[in-house]
Design a protein around this motif. Structure first.
Motif, mmCIF file in Angstrom:
data_model
loop_
_atom_site.group_PDB
_atom_site.id
_atom_site.type_symbol
_atom_site.label_atom_id
_atom_site.label_comp_id
_atom_site.label_asym_id
_atom_site.label_seq_id
_atom_site.Cartn_x
_atom_site.Cartn_y
_atom_site.Cartn_z
ATOM 1 N N LEU A 107 0.874 -0.875 0.091
ATOM 2 C CA LEU A 107 -0.165 0.269 -0.089
ATOM 3 C C LEU A 107 0.756 1.212 0.078
ATOM 4 C CD1 LEU A 107 -2.862 1.008 0.178
ATOM 5 C CD2 LEU A 107 -2.311 1.111 2.672
ATOM 6 N N PHE A 108 1.798 1.420 0.637
ATOM 7 C CA PHE A 108 2.943 2.738 0.938
ATOM 8 C C PHE A 108 3.558 2.741 -0.589
ATOM 9 C CE2 PHE A 108 7.826 4.031 0.814
ATOM 10 C CZ PHE A 108 6.777 5.033 2.177
ATOM 11 N N LEU A 109 4.225 1.462 -1.215
ATOM 12 C CA LEU A 109 4.712 1.216 -2.529
ATOM 13 C C LEU A 109 3.371 1.904 -3.729
ATOM 14 C CD1 LEU A 109 7.316 0.244 -3.298
ATOM 15 C CD2 LEU A 109 5.670 -1.411 -4.132
ATOM 16 N N MET A 110 2.238 1.846 -3.447
ATOM 17 C CA MET A 110 0.833 2.261 -4.473
ATOM 18 C C MET A 110 1.309 3.777 -4.155
ATOM 19 S SD MET A 110 -2.805 0.758 -4.958
ATOM 20 C CE MET A 110 -3.053 1.673 -3.285
ATOM 21 N N VAL A 111 1.437 4.100 -3.248
ATOM 22 C CA VAL A 111 0.566 5.529 -2.757
ATOM 23 C C VAL A 111 2.152 6.252 -3.157
ATOM 24 C CG1 VAL A 111 0.554 7.586 -1.035
ATOM 25 C CG2 VAL A 111 -0.571 4.939 -0.856
ATOM 26 N N SER A 112 3.299 5.792 -2.708
ATOM 27 C CA SER A 112 4.493 7.322 -2.660
ATOM 28 C C SER A 112 5.130 6.031 -4.448
ATOM 29 C CB SER A 112 5.764 6.027 -2.451
ATOM 30 O OG SER A 112 5.943 4.778 -2.772
ATOM 31 N N SER A 113 5.274 5.910 -5.160
ATOM 32 C CA SER A 113 4.645 5.268 -6.708
ATOM 33 C C SER A 113 3.589 6.954 -7.386
ATOM 34 C CB SER A 113 3.784 4.451 -7.127
ATOM 35 O OG SER A 113 2.796 4.093 -7.017
ATOM 36 N N THR A 114 2.523 6.689 -7.163
ATOM 37 C CA THR A 114 2.011 7.548 -7.177
ATOM 38 C C THR A 114 2.548 9.140 -7.503
ATOM 39 O OG1 THR A 114 -0.253 6.582 -7.189
ATOM 40 C CG2 THR A 114 -0.504 8.635 -7.528
ATOM 41 N N CYS A 115 2.289 9.211 -5.644
ATOM 42 C CA CYS A 115 3.307 11.242 -5.622
ATOM 43 C C CYS A 115 4.585 11.329 -7.141
ATOM 44 C CB CYS A 115 4.171 10.882 -4.273
ATOM 45 S SG CYS A 115 2.447 10.785 -2.917
ATOM 46 N N MET A 116 5.294 9.866 -6.819
ATOM 47 C CA MET A 116 6.506 9.743 -7.462
ATOM 48 C C MET A 116 6.436 10.361 -9.143
ATOM 49 S SD MET A 116 8.806 6.898 -9.061
ATOM 50 C CE MET A 116 9.967 6.759 -9.858
ATOM 51 N N VAL A 117 4.556 10.233 -9.838
ATOM 52 C CA VAL A 117 4.485 10.057 -10.648
ATOM 53 C C VAL A 117 3.993 12.112 -10.753
ATOM 54 C CG1 VAL A 117 2.710 10.163 -12.813
ATOM 55 C CG2 VAL A 117 3.223 7.496 -11.570
ATOM 56 N N LEU A 118 3.658 12.315 -9.990
ATOM 57 C CA LEU A 118 2.909 13.541 -10.133
ATOM 58 C C LEU A 118 3.768 14.513 -9.544
ATOM 59 C CD1 LEU A 118 -0.171 13.263 -7.377
ATOM 60 C CD2 LEU A 118 -0.097 13.292 -10.008
ATOM 61 N N SER A 119 4.690 14.084 -9.161
ATOM 62 C CA SER A 119 5.815 14.914 -8.813
ATOM 63 C C SER A 119 7.363 15.117 -9.999
ATOM 64 C CB SER A 119 6.481 14.882 -7.665
ATOM 65 O OG SER A 119 7.068 13.695 -7.428
ATOM 66 N N SER A 120 7.087 14.024 -11.128
ATOM 67 C CA SER A 120 8.672 13.845 -11.972
ATOM 68 C C SER A 120 8.250 14.767 -13.044
ATOM 69 C CB SER A 120 8.073 12.337 -12.772
ATOM 70 O OG SER A 120 6.873 13.039 -13.512
ATOM 71 N N SER A 121 9.083 14.918 -13.383
ATOM 72 C CA SER A 121 9.434 16.353 -14.320
ATOM 73 C C SER A 121 10.376 15.409 -16.042
ATOM 74 C CB SER A 121 11.145 17.349 -13.877
ATOM 75 O OG SER A 121 11.761 16.091 -13.732
ATOM 76 N N ASN A 122 9.816 14.278 -16.128
ATOM 77 C CA ASN A 122 10.369 13.811 -17.660
ATOM 78 C C ASN A 122 9.450 12.661 -17.551
ATOM 79 O OD1 ASN A 122 12.710 11.483 -16.150
ATOM 80 N ND2 ASN A 122 13.293 13.296 -15.307
ATOM 81 N N TRP A 123 10.026 11.899 -18.583
ATOM 82 C CA TRP A 123 9.173 10.294 -19.067
ATOM 83 C C TRP A 123 9.450 9.250 -18.138
ATOM 84 C CZ3 TRP A 123 5.221 13.075 -20.279
ATOM 85 C CH2 TRP A 123 5.865 14.092 -21.017
ATOM 86 N N LEU A 124 10.836 9.187 -18.301
ATOM 87 C CA LEU A 124 11.455 7.823 -17.348
ATOM 88 C C LEU A 124 10.793 8.000 -16.466
ATOM 89 C CD1 LEU A 124 13.064 5.272 -17.851
ATOM 90 C CD2 LEU A 124 14.606 7.101 -17.461
ATOM 91 N N MET A 125 11.190 8.752 -15.743
ATOM 92 C CA MET A 125 10.403 8.481 -13.806
ATOM 93 C C MET A 125 9.185 8.686 -13.992
ATOM 94 S SD MET A 125 12.835 9.040 -12.155
ATOM 95 C CE MET A 125 12.053 10.278 -10.135
ATOM 96 N N THR A 126 8.323 9.275 -15.066
ATOM 97 C CA THR A 126 6.815 8.959 -14.741
ATOM 98 C C THR A 126 6.200 7.456 -15.246
ATOM 99 O OG1 THR A 126 6.560 10.810 -16.051
ATOM 100 C CG2 THR A 126 4.544 9.706 -16.371
ATOM 101 N N TRP A 127 7.530 7.082 -16.015
ATOM 102 C CA TRP A 127 7.339 5.498 -16.613
ATOM 103 C C TRP A 127 7.440 4.376 -15.036
ATOM 104 C CZ3 TRP A 127 11.388 1.942 -17.159
ATOM 105 C CH2 TRP A 127 10.544 0.641 -17.953
ATOM 106 N N MET A 128 8.539 4.988 -15.289
ATOM 107 C CA MET A 128 9.134 4.057 -13.776
ATOM 108 C C MET A 128 7.765 4.178 -12.151
ATOM 109 S SD MET A 128 13.461 5.080 -13.311
ATOM 110 C CE MET A 128 13.336 4.880 -11.555
ATOM 111 N N GLY A 129 7.618 5.273 -12.383
ATOM 112 C CA GLY A 129 5.944 5.860 -10.949
ATOM 113 C C GLY A 129 5.156 4.580 -11.708
#
Length: 321
Positions: free
Chosen positions: A10-32
């Motif tokens: 559950l923490f992994l799911m929440v933190s990855s969503t925050c990662m997508v919202l704060s990403s600045s490039n496509w690679l970080m968005t894809w990883m999130g």
């Protein structure tokens, strides 16, 4: 699955969503997005049955396909600009928007209530805000998908008898409204997503008390307040004025910048959805007679708070207007 592992995923799911919202490039968005998918899949094994394994496979294949299309389009768009259009289409596939919704209703129909609630609400945040971060020209190209989703989701919900399938097609219709609000001012999409999650939370709270999957058996005469709250939340989800769901749709229609055809498809889809929502909740609302109203005083505080949340925002708007 034991509780500590659930908390970890559950923490992994929440933190990855925050990662997508704060990403600045496509690679970080894809990883999130990939981490979000891997964090949600173990949460789908709530009862650890064979049907859940089949459901996970139905969920994994389109999500992986969407992620693959996204990263391939992002890397090759450096040489071919036309392939950038595939990036928001890949996100629509991950969202389950029509006509890429083929996987969404079967997955919803086989899930338990808790993972189904996550799939309806939290799993939409990362893809929809990823689309909003695209170039406005790319976002404009998927506006026809918004109209198709709103219309298709409302038509698909007409003949549904199970509450999960009904919520699935309702989610497809609301995904169209979310896509239509992408080019609106910044708070519009955030308000719509937040209100949609709040309404689904109130519906989830009522449905967890019932084991039946048929929507006609969900409304119980023994618990009139819960039935009234569920009916009110469903009508709010359909956008019946003066409830909260009408406010979020009104904001999208007021601020969206699109053609008259797409706006007409959105309005027509909302009217069709409201048709079967009213037919579903008409009898339970009329069944609240004087003998049952005395039990309303025994309602719990969380239920009262959910009731206020469906009415209070619209009351505030009319007060200030």
């Amino acid at each position: 699955m034991k509780s500590p592992y659930k908390s970890l995923f559950l923490f992994l799911m929440v933190s990855s969503t925050c990662m997508v919202l704060s990403s600045s490039n496509w690679l970080m968005t894809w990883m999130g997005l990939e981490i979000n998918m891997l964090g949600f899949i173990p949460l789908m094994y709530l009862k650890e049955t064979t049907s859940e394994s089949e459901t996970v496979a139905k969920y994994l294949v389109p999500q992986s396909l969407g992620s693959t299309i996204f990263i391939v389009a992002a890397t090759t768009s450096l040489y071919l600009d036309g392939l950038q259009t595939l990036m928001p289409i890949a996100m629509c596939l991950k969202l389950g928007a029509a006509p890429f919704h083929f996987w969404f209703p079967p997955v919803m129909a086989s899930l338990s209530m808790l993972p189904a609630f996550f799939l309806l609400t939290w799993q939409k945040i990362a893809p929809i805000f990823a689309i909003s971060s695209f170039n406005p020209t790319l976002s404009t190209k998927i506006l026809p998908i918004a109209g198709i989703s709103a219309l298709w989701g409302s038509i698909g919900g007409l003949n549904q008898t199970e509450i999960r399938s009904l919520l699935a097609y309702s989610s497809i219709a609301h995904t169209g409204w979310m896509l239509a609000s992408i080019n609106s001012p910044n708070p519009t999409l955030m308000i719509y997503v937040s209100t949609y999650i709040l309404i689904n939370l109130s519906i989830y709270t009522c449905l967890t008390k019932h084991s039946s999957k048929l929507h006609k058996q969900v409304f119980s005469a023994k618990e009139p307040f819960d039935s009234f709250l569920l009916a009110l939340s469903i009508l709010s989800l359909g956008g019946l004025p003066p409830l909260t769901g009408f406010l979020m749709k009104f904001l999208v229609l007021y601020y969206t910048e699109t053609s008259v055809l797409i706006v007409s498809m959105l309005i027509l889809g909302a009217l069709i959805s409201l048709l079967f929502y009213l037919s579903l909740t008409f009898s339970p609302l009329l069944s609240l007679n004087k003998a049952h109203t005395t039990k309303l005083k025994m309602a719990s505080k969380p239920s009262i708070m959910f009731l206020i949340s469906q009415i209070f925002p619209m009351s505030l708007m009319f007060f200030f207007l």
